[in-house]
Design a protein around this motif. Structure first.
Motif, short mmCIF file in Angstrom:
data_model
loop_
_atom_site.label_atom_id
_atom_site.label_comp_id
_atom_site.label_asym_id
_atom_site.label_seq_id
_atom_site.Cartn_x
_atom_site.Cartn_y
_atom_site.Cartn_z
N ALA A 98 45.48 21.80 -14.29
CA ALA A 98 44.79 21.00 -13.27
C ALA A 98 45.71 20.75 -12.09
CB ALA A 98 44.35 19.66 -13.86
N SER A 99 45.16 20.95 -10.88
CA SER A 99 45.93 20.59 -9.70
C SER A 99 45.07 19.85 -8.68
CB SER A 99 46.54 21.83 -9.05
OG SER A 99 45.53 22.71 -8.63
N TYR A 100 43.73 19.93 -8.85
CA TYR A 100 42.86 19.29 -7.87
C TYR A 100 42.34 17.94 -8.34
CZ TYR A 100 42.30 22.48 -3.96
OH TYR A 100 42.50 23.21 -2.81
N ILE A 131 45.20 35.38 -14.58
CA ILE A 131 43.98 35.40 -13.75
C ILE A 131 43.61 33.99 -13.30
CG2 ILE A 131 41.58 36.14 -13.66
CD1 ILE A 131 42.14 37.94 -16.08
N ASP A 132 43.48 33.82 -11.99
CA ASP A 132 43.05 32.53 -11.46
C ASP A 132 41.88 32.74 -10.50
OD1 ASP A 132 42.95 29.81 -11.21
OD2 ASP A 132 44.86 29.59 -10.18
N ASP A 133 41.18 31.64 -10.21
CA ASP A 133 40.03 31.75 -9.31
C ASP A 133 40.46 31.91 -7.86
OD1 ASP A 133 41.04 29.17 -9.21
OD2 ASP A 133 39.11 28.16 -9.47
N ILE A 134 41.46 31.11 -7.44
CA ILE A 134 41.77 31.07 -6.01
C ILE A 134 43.24 30.74 -5.78
CG2 ILE A 134 41.01 28.65 -5.80
CD1 ILE A 134 39.82 29.40 -3.05
N LEU A 135 43.80 31.40 -4.79
CA LEU A 135 45.18 31.13 -4.38
C LEU A 135 45.11 30.23 -3.15
CD1 LEU A 135 48.21 31.83 -4.77
CD2 LEU A 135 47.82 33.88 -3.44
N ASP A 136 45.61 29.02 -3.29
CA ASP A 136 45.50 28.05 -2.20
C ASP A 136 46.92 27.66 -1.75
OD1 ASP A 136 44.72 26.06 -0.47
OD2 ASP A 136 43.92 24.72 -1.97
N THR A 137 47.48 26.60 -2.32
CA THR A 137 48.86 26.26 -1.96
C THR A 137 49.85 27.24 -2.59
OG1 THR A 137 49.25 24.83 -3.89
CG2 THR A 137 48.28 23.79 -1.94
N GLY A 138 49.42 27.90 -3.66
CA GLY A 138 50.29 28.85 -4.37
C GLY A 138 51.02 28.23 -5.55
N ARG A 139 50.92 26.92 -5.70
CA ARG A 139 51.71 26.23 -6.74
C ARG A 139 51.33 26.69 -8.15
NH1 ARG A 139 50.76 21.60 -3.34
NH2 ARG A 139 52.65 21.06 -2.22
N THR A 140 50.04 26.86 -8.40
CA THR A 140 49.60 27.22 -9.76
C THR A 140 50.18 28.56 -10.18
OG1 THR A 140 47.55 26.01 -9.38
CG2 THR A 140 47.60 27.48 -11.28
N LEU A 141 49.97 29.60 -9.37
CA LEU A 141 50.48 30.93 -9.74
C LEU A 141 52.00 30.92 -9.85
CD1 LEU A 141 48.73 33.93 -7.97
CD2 LEU A 141 48.38 32.99 -10.25
N PHE A 181 36.96 24.62 1.75
CA PHE A 181 36.69 24.35 0.34
C PHE A 181 35.42 25.11 -0.08
CE2 PHE A 181 35.20 22.04 -3.37
CZ PHE A 181 36.38 21.98 -4.10
N VAL A 182 35.55 25.90 -1.15
CA VAL A 182 34.42 26.71 -1.61
C VAL A 182 34.06 26.38 -3.06
CG1 VAL A 182 34.86 28.61 -0.03
CG2 VAL A 182 35.97 28.61 -2.26
N VAL A 183 32.83 26.67 -3.42
CA VAL A 183 32.36 26.46 -4.80
C VAL A 183 31.60 27.70 -5.25
CG1 VAL A 183 32.16 23.94 -4.60
CG2 VAL A 183 30.17 25.40 -4.06
N LEU A 219 34.08 28.22 -9.42
CA LEU A 219 34.75 27.12 -8.69
C LEU A 219 33.83 25.91 -8.60
CD1 LEU A 219 35.72 29.96 -6.79
CD2 LEU A 219 37.43 28.21 -6.47
N ASP A 220 34.43 24.74 -8.69
CA ASP A 220 33.62 23.52 -8.78
C ASP A 220 33.95 22.50 -7.70
OD1 ASP A 220 36.25 22.82 -9.83
OD2 ASP A 220 35.31 20.94 -10.46
N TYR A 221 33.02 21.56 -7.55
CA TYR A 221 33.35 20.31 -6.86
C TYR A 221 32.96 19.21 -7.85
CZ TYR A 221 33.22 16.29 -3.83
OH TYR A 221 33.44 15.03 -3.31
P1 XMP Z 1 46.95 26.27 -5.76
O1 XMP Z 1 47.00 25.24 -4.65
O2 XMP Z 1 47.79 25.87 -6.93
O3 XMP Z 1 45.43 26.16 -6.14
O4 XMP Z 1 47.17 27.67 -5.26
C1 XMP Z 1 44.87 26.77 -7.17
C2 XMP Z 1 43.81 25.87 -7.76
O5 XMP Z 1 43.28 24.91 -6.84
C3 XMP Z 1 41.88 24.81 -6.96
N1 XMP Z 1 41.27 25.12 -5.66
C4 XMP Z 1 39.97 25.09 -5.37
N2 XMP Z 1 38.91 24.81 -6.15
N3 XMP Z 1 37.47 25.20 -4.33
C5 XMP Z 1 37.67 24.87 -5.62
O6 XMP Z 1 36.68 24.63 -6.32
C6 XMP Z 1 38.48 25.51 -3.48
O7 XMP Z 1 38.24 25.82 -2.31
C7 XMP Z 1 39.79 25.44 -4.04
N4 XMP Z 1 41.02 25.69 -3.53
C8 XMP Z 1 41.89 25.47 -4.55
C9 XMP Z 1 41.50 25.79 -8.03
O8 XMP Z 1 41.34 25.09 -9.24
C10 XMP Z 1 42.67 26.72 -8.14
O9 XMP Z 1 42.82 27.24 -9.45
#
Ligand code: XMP
Length: 189
Positions: free
Chosen positions: A78-80, A108-118, A162-164, A168-170
């Motif tokens: 969990a990060s969100y 495998i992850d859904d989305i690369l955002d800040t990059g912290r999870t990967l 922000f996408v769903v 991906l969820d909200y």
């Molecule tokens: P980081 O920041 O670690 O993010 O690269 C990875 C995790 O952040 C969540 N995330 C999202 N979830 N819509 C979502 O529903 C988004 O636009 C979004 N951006 C980041 C997601 O859980 C992902 O694994």
């Protein structure tokens, strides 16, 4: 394409402002990524580690395109914490990584955002002795990362919004939408 697949799904469709990537486009892109991954892993056994819950739908569709012996493991991360902004902290919720010593891993992850999870999970898998770690994400946000990290395989590059849908969820909802979309402002509280 008719998105109305019964009353329940159309109720969530109504909360969507616009469809960013539709089901057919996702399917075609998955065919390409699956081929590339198979080529790199040489058709040999590997461990797919799925980051829950967001990567669930993507993983199910991607791995069914790979006719090789593989093991599927899950990681609850969990990060969100339910909202639309990263908390800045990556928590492995059940505290335990799958055994990856000497194994080849596809993370495998859904989305690369800040990059912290990967970054965090990849680092831990290497520390645990994985022979090789490759990463794959459905989406990558076109933005500056908090940490230097990239995915080896990316489905689609998207804007910083922000996408769903498609996993991906909200606040726990919308994962079952078959496409990736953006919610109406009034649905984000
Ligand atoms: P980081 O920041 O670690 O993010 O690269 C990875 C995790 O952040 C969540 N995330 C999202 N979830 N819509 C979502 O529903 C988004 O636009 C979004 N951006 C980041 C997601 O859980 C992902 O694994």
């Amino acid at each position: 394409m008719d998105r109305r697949r019964g009353a329940r799904l159309s109720a969530v469709d109504e909360d969507v402002e616009r469809v960013l990537i539709d089901e057919d486009v996702i399917g075609k892109r998955l065919n390409v990524i699956a081929e590339e991954i198979l080529e790199e892993f040489g058709g040999q056994e590997f461990v797919a580690i799925v980051i829950l819950k967001g990567a669930l739908v993507f993983t199910a569709d991607l791995l069914r395109r790979m006719p090789v012996p593989l093991q599927i493991e899950t990681l609850n991360v969990a990060s969100y914490h339910g909202g639309t902004e990263s908390s800045g902290q990556v928590d492995i919720l059940d505290g335990k990584l799958p055994d990856v010593k000497g194994k080849r891993v596809l993370l495998i992850d859904d989305i690369l955002d800040t990059g912290r999870t990967l970054h965090e999970v990849g680092k831990k898998l290497r520390e645990q002795g994985a022979e090789m770690v490759r990463s794959c994400v459905l989406l990558s946000k076109d933005k500056e990362r908090a940490v230097e990290v990239g995915a080896d395989y990316t489905g689609f590059l998207i804007g910083d919004e922000f996408v769903v849908g498609y996993g991906l969820d909200y606040r726990g909802r919308y994962r079952n939408l078959p496409y990736v979309g953006v919610l109406k402002d009034e649905c984000i509280g």
